[in-house]
Motif scaffolding. Sequence first.
Motif, mmCIF file in Angstrom:
data_model
loop_
_atom_site.group_PDB
_atom_site.id
_atom_site.type_symbol
_atom_site.label_atom_id
_atom_site.label_comp_id
_atom_site.label_asym_id
_atom_site.label_seq_id
_atom_site.Cartn_x
_atom_site.Cartn_y
_atom_site.Cartn_z
ATOM 1 N N GLN A 1 95.381 7.416 1.036
ATOM 2 C CA GLN A 1 93.910 7.976 1.876
ATOM 3 C C GLN A 1 92.783 6.748 0.950
ATOM 4 N N GLY A 2 92.552 6.531 0.222
ATOM 5 C CA GLY A 2 91.756 4.960 0.126
ATOM 6 C C GLY A 2 91.816 5.221 -1.943
ATOM 7 N N SER A 3 90.790 5.712 -2.380
ATOM 8 C CA SER A 3 90.617 5.683 -3.745
ATOM 9 C C SER A 3 89.923 6.938 -3.990
ATOM 10 N N ARG B 1 85.105 6.057 -1.316
ATOM 11 C CA ARG B 1 86.101 6.642 -1.507
ATOM 12 C C ARG B 1 86.975 5.463 -1.398
ATOM 13 N N HIS B 2 86.481 4.787 -0.687
ATOM 14 C CA HIS B 2 87.962 3.748 0.218
ATOM 15 C C HIS B 2 87.195 2.477 -0.533
ATOM 16 N N ARG C 1 94.044 3.508 -6.940
ATOM 17 C CA ARG C 1 93.513 3.347 -5.419
ATOM 18 C C ARG C 1 95.351 4.501 -4.727
ATOM 19 N N ARG D 1 85.598 0.415 3.243
ATOM 20 C CA ARG D 1 84.464 1.245 3.797
ATOM 21 C C ARG D 1 83.267 0.166 2.574
#
Length: 291
Positions: free
Chosen positions: A56-58, A19-20, A53, A23
Amino acid sequence: MTDLDLRLVRYFTAVAEHRHFGRAAEALHITQPSLSRQIRRLEQQLGARLLERTPQGSRLTGAGEVFLPRAKALLRSAAQAASLTRAAAEPSRITVGYTTGIIVTPAVRALRERFPDADVRTAHVDWTERTTVLPELRVDVLVTRLPFPTDGAQVTVLYEEPRALVLPVGHRLAGKESVTLDDISDEPLVRVADETWNAYWRIDPRPDGRPAPDGPLADALEDKFELVASGQALAITALPRAGTLRLDVTAVPMHGVEPAHVVLATRAEERGRLVAAFRKAARTFLKAPGS
């Protein structure tokens, strides 16, 4: 017809998992801008936006939610195709999985003697992973106890084991020659998160239709024995081998209860010569304790 690049599919599943983008890029050992470009290429191939996006991330779009389980299945299928093809071309490696309390050594030894040039490995499998190690290609065969899902697997019963009640050494039933379900009708039994396991090993419901008394949850065998030793619950298990129990618990054979079954499971489509040879060796050399 859309020709999907499996590398791009793998990149997408990594972003969906983390979810990012940052990372996921780190886990994939590529740069974040490169990962973003690869995801855009996949979206262009599919004609749909898969990820959005966020601060907080995706997150997955609606199309991404639809594509994710199919992407994972596609990667599993590709890995399985590659593994089975290698096994057919060079059947020189096998990994034998086994769960706690089961000894596979005699069959493994026989296989190594028959195929001295083969790479025969063994791997202990936690009971919580017994349903995933075969489809995920982490082992080629698995020796375990029922219940075991048969979908996508070929399952052979090897032998039976008496079931036993594990209880604290000071319990009123400790020392008896055997016990019945009536003896423990009001005794709480340890539970786990797997309902199929609970139904089989807690014998729930009982033959008369009554539910088995609920006990505390346990995540591991050691947790189960700790709950039993501390007097919080009892547990039903395969009759333990001598010396395998803690000193503060004991096991009493159960009378009138169907025995446990130890099985050998392989992937249904597995045709490798080492798997076939191990299946034969297991039938010959793997026996119930004391037999």
